[in-house]
Design a protein around this motif. Sequence first.
Motif, short mmCIF file in Angstrom:
data_model
loop_
_atom_site.label_atom_id
_atom_site.label_comp_id
_atom_site.label_asym_id
_atom_site.label_seq_id
_atom_site.Cartn_x
_atom_site.Cartn_y
_atom_site.Cartn_z
N GLY B 275 0.66 -1.89 -0.16
CA GLY B 275 0.01 0.35 -0.24
C GLY B 275 0.71 1.21 0.26
N ALA B 276 2.28 1.63 -0.05
CA ALA B 276 3.19 2.20 0.07
C ALA B 276 4.26 2.47 -1.12
CB ALA B 276 4.09 2.76 1.53
N ILE B 277 4.79 1.48 -0.91
CA ILE B 277 5.24 0.98 -2.06
C ILE B 277 5.84 -0.74 -2.61
CG2 ILE B 277 7.52 1.40 -0.73
CD1 ILE B 277 8.15 2.61 -4.04
N ALA B 278 5.64 -0.52 -3.83
CA ALA B 278 5.84 -1.63 -4.36
C ALA B 278 7.82 -2.09 -3.63
CB ALA B 278 6.12 -2.06 -6.11
N PRO B 279 8.38 -3.70 -3.68
CA PRO B 279 9.23 -3.84 -3.37
C PRO B 279 10.71 -3.69 -4.74
CG PRO B 279 8.31 -6.15 -3.14
CD PRO B 279 6.66 -4.64 -3.39
N PHE B 280 11.47 -2.40 -4.45
CA PHE B 280 12.85 -2.02 -4.66
C PHE B 280 13.89 -2.59 -4.19
CE2 PHE B 280 14.14 0.89 -1.80
CZ PHE B 280 12.91 1.03 -1.41
N ASP B 281 14.76 -2.07 -5.01
CA ASP B 281 15.78 -2.46 -5.36
C ASP B 281 16.81 -0.84 -5.26
OD1 ASP B 281 15.56 -5.32 -4.77
OD2 ASP B 281 16.36 -6.03 -7.26
N LEU B 282 17.86 -0.63 -4.27
CA LEU B 282 18.35 0.21 -4.52
C LEU B 282 19.76 0.59 -4.05
CD1 LEU B 282 18.06 3.10 -5.58
CD2 LEU B 282 17.26 4.02 -3.30
N ASP B 283 21.04 0.54 -4.46
CA ASP B 283 22.18 0.78 -4.42
C ASP B 283 22.44 2.84 -3.72
OD1 ASP B 283 22.62 -2.02 -4.20
OD2 ASP B 283 24.00 -2.07 -5.35
N ILE B 284 23.09 3.08 -2.69
CA ILE B 284 23.42 4.02 -2.82
C ILE B 284 24.42 4.08 -2.68
CG2 ILE B 284 22.96 6.61 -1.27
CD1 ILE B 284 19.64 6.51 -0.84
N ARG B 285 25.21 4.86 -2.58
CA ARG B 285 27.50 5.32 -2.83
C ARG B 285 27.53 6.13 -1.81
NH1 ARG B 285 29.84 0.58 -5.78
NH2 ARG B 285 28.41 0.12 -7.61
N ALA B 286 28.74 5.95 -0.91
CA ALA B 286 28.82 7.30 -0.25
C ALA B 286 29.72 8.21 -1.41
CB ALA B 286 30.40 6.53 0.65
N ALA B 293 12.74 10.85 -8.29
CA ALA B 293 11.68 11.41 -9.67
C ALA B 293 10.75 10.38 -9.76
CB ALA B 293 12.47 11.71 -10.63
N GLY B 294 9.45 11.44 -9.90
CA GLY B 294 7.88 10.36 -9.93
C GLY B 294 6.90 11.67 -9.62
N ILE B 473 19.19 8.82 -10.84
CA ILE B 473 18.37 9.18 -10.90
C ILE B 473 17.50 7.61 -10.91
CG2 ILE B 473 16.45 10.24 -12.27
CD1 ILE B 473 18.12 11.89 -13.58
N VAL B 474 16.38 7.62 -10.25
CA VAL B 474 15.57 6.52 -9.55
C VAL B 474 14.08 6.61 -9.72
CG1 VAL B 474 14.80 4.97 -8.16
CG2 VAL B 474 17.16 5.02 -7.92
N VAL B 475 13.36 6.39 -10.91
CA VAL B 475 12.40 7.64 -10.87
C VAL B 475 11.17 6.21 -10.45
CG1 VAL B 475 10.49 7.54 -13.07
CG2 VAL B 475 13.96 8.03 -13.26
N HIS B 480 5.54 2.13 -7.94
CA HIS B 480 6.81 1.54 -8.35
C HIS B 480 7.83 1.89 -8.91
CE1 HIS B 480 3.44 -1.46 -8.49
NE2 HIS B 480 4.03 -2.64 -9.35
N LYS B 481 9.13 1.27 -8.28
CA LYS B 481 10.51 1.62 -8.85
C LYS B 481 10.52 1.08 -10.64
CE LYS B 481 15.49 0.96 -8.93
NZ LYS B 481 16.36 1.08 -8.89
N ILE B 482 10.59 2.06 -11.45
CA ILE B 482 10.46 1.83 -12.77
C ILE B 482 12.05 1.57 -13.39
CG2 ILE B 482 7.40 1.98 -13.43
CD1 ILE B 482 8.64 4.73 -14.59
N ALA B 483 12.45 2.41 -13.36
CA ALA B 483 14.07 2.59 -14.16
C ALA B 483 14.92 3.63 -13.13
CB ALA B 483 13.52 3.36 -14.64
N GLU B 484 16.12 3.02 -13.62
CA GLU B 484 17.11 4.05 -12.94
C GLU B 484 18.27 4.80 -14.10
OE1 GLU B 484 20.38 2.16 -10.13
OE2 GLU B 484 18.61 1.38 -9.31
N LEU B 485 17.93 6.01 -14.69
CA LEU B 485 18.83 6.80 -14.96
C LEU B 485 20.60 7.83 -14.39
CD1 LEU B 485 15.66 9.06 -16.43
CD2 LEU B 485 16.99 6.97 -17.56
N ASP B 486 21.52 7.26 -15.50
CA ASP B 486 22.24 8.07 -15.29
C ASP B 486 22.12 9.32 -15.58
OD1 ASP B 486 23.78 5.63 -14.74
OD2 ASP B 486 23.87 5.76 -17.07
#
Lengths: 329, 509
Positions: B275-286, B293-294, B473-475, B480-486
Amino acid sequence: MTALTTRLPARFLPVLATVVLFVLTFGAGSIRYDGFASGQVIANLFIDNAFLIVLAAGMTFVILSGGIDLSVGSVVALSTMVTAAGLRAGWPVPLVIIAVLLIGSTLGLVMGVVIHKFDIQPFIVTLAGMFLARGLCFLISVESVSIKDTTFRDVATAVIELPGGVTITYNVVIALVVVLVALYVLHRTRFGRTVYAVGGNEQSALLMGLPTARTKVGVYVISGFCSALGGLLFSLYMLSGYGLHAVGMELDAIAAVVIGGTLLAGGLGYVLGSLAGVLVLGTIQTLISFQGTLSSWWTKIVIGALLLVFIAVQRGMIRGRRRQGAIAS
Amino acid sequence: MTESPPPVVEMRGISLAFPGVKALQDVDFRLFPGEVHALMGENGAGKSTLIKTLTGVHTPDSGSVLLAGESVAFSSPGQAQQAGISTVYQEVNLCANLTVAENILLGREPRKFGGIDFPAMRKRAAEVLARIGVHIDPASVLETHPIAVQQLVAIARAIAVDCRVLVLDEPTSSLDAGEVAELFRIMRVLRDEGVAILFVSHFLDQIYEISDRMTVLRNGTLVGEHLTSELERRELISKMIGRELGTLEAIEDASERHSVSGPVLVRAEGLGRRGAIAPFDLDIRAGEVVGLAGLLGSGRTELARLLFGADRADSGKLIVDGTPLHLRGPRSAIAAGIAFCSEDRKGEGLVADLSIRDNLVLAMQAARGWSRPVSRKVKDSLVEKYLAALDIRPANPDALVRTLSGGNQQKVLLARWLVTEPRLLILDEPTRGIDIGAKAQIQQLVTTLAAEGTAVLFISAELEEVVRIADRIVVLRDRHKIAELDGGSTIDQVVELIAGEPVPEEVAS
């Protein structure tokens, strides 16, 4: 019929629990003591608690709407005082009755208006009403005033004989009529259903275009009226007026309503539950007097324990409901 | 659509100001019978205000409202309802403890002998429910039904009276795909009966599926009225968001983009919450700035709240520094070096009645624990450092936060978190509602922080901003997380993704 049985569990569970509790306590008494399981003992339950039944009926309205009324005990005392003083001064009985009912209803009206207009918690406003009414008693007289009016005494001592030799007083009839009227108003009229709506979700009730203001004030008028009527019955029972009558009786009324399964948060409960709640309290009292050696304070201890259990059960029910809602969403 | 009938509602030149805000400026709006009309715009565009002006909650400062050609002025929602304008709100505004029939008809119930005629009431309720194709027992208690059905009951209540205009203010936000399909079916039935439906939703897919016409608002002004079939998604989005190109280009210099190859600081694996956000993968580097975006309601804030432990995830895991971290709440996130600047800076971030100094010290002390007091000297030097670094004005540490402008409050909030030296800084709409200058300074600060090795998750509704400062950029769309852009992608690429075709598993009928 099928619809009834499928809907029965969830909504009527608290009331059923109270009825079962009543049957169990009464059953325990019947097994333990000779003469407990007699019609007259049951009739006495009603006779000794007629005023409390009336108070609990009024309190049910208030609690269903999500409020609370702490003034009822004091209004009972004030009513006994007005009754006794009025009769002593030679007022005719009908005038006394009208005056008492008017005073009680007006007090309720004032408290309801203050609660609604100034948006103050009912707890505080009715606490003020409680002190006010109690104080007014002593303005009339600091002493106990006995009632000597013959008409009044005749009504008080008159008994109605039921089949089987069981006798009841007119108090009982009046109390039962009040319960029936409350039952009709709560379940069959727009006002009654609005009481439930306001207790369930006041904001929604407002947006649904229901007269929430009138309803919120109305429940305190009803409670005030019932307190005054309860006071009249108490006068008949005690045959005196006294400023220290009915001290803490508001708490007995609240306890009866809660033990009867009405949700303190409002919106869920039945006036029949409150009746059962009063009977449970009465049975415990009777049990302790039959036992004979226990101090009457044991009544309070048992009631306290019962209240704790019932409030804990209510809490669990609300949580359960929320969880259901969460899954549904 | 042979010949268009006269509009049932016409609002002309509506202006409405609240203290300090021009909520609506000279807005025109038309609503035709038998159409579904979508009201579009980002947060603060004036959608709710316009609706409330129509339903009698607000009275416009100027302009007129015409209902079926006659000028009307409602002073309460009740009057609007009597005139045939019914509203269904985002939250179900019914009494869950009453029966379905009572919820539909209470207040106008059939009566007999002074009491409610329950059999007649149930019959009437069943008729209304049947009209919208809902088959539930009118005598059942409302709370025994799922939220979606309760929403339908709310609609049933709205149409139980003679309803000419039905306003649906974000009715779909708590519904799943199947339930939305059911709602749309009912909307079509009502539309075909000639009811004018005003529909607000943040889900573009839904707008394009159901609406015939739309009106776009931005910042309280009318952008335009269009037939849905004639307005492309991309065009709609640019109309809604508006382009502030040029305004920010002057201060572009600082944000030199760099590719980051530092160690992964925070990794989310299948993290999600129903009900909040569908499962997503995400890496954040130092040292990396990741932009989110959305559109509003796409799950931006929800994603951030999961990372911060403000909401509990019901799937997946969060890995910080290579070790799985079980977030029990914000405290454990803060202990792990994660900071979250809320978009609701007044409600969730700052203590408005304390001074700048006290606000900063609060955070510092909370991070150190009460047993290690901070000396006055250290406090003063730190407060001074951040006042200067963020250019907070007035530069008086004893000024009360409540007296500062929005931009400066935002900076104090930022400083509050910076004092705790976070390793991952989550910024939720840090530049909303503040002026261009402060905006630029905050953007600059973000890039500086990243250069110093702090990881930043940057959430903003303004795509320009995201595109400018993010290394990646994570869209998001429809939760749903639908894409990652450079970094270096263009706004058009992002808009394309946001406007794109429905996510496969979300297809509704």
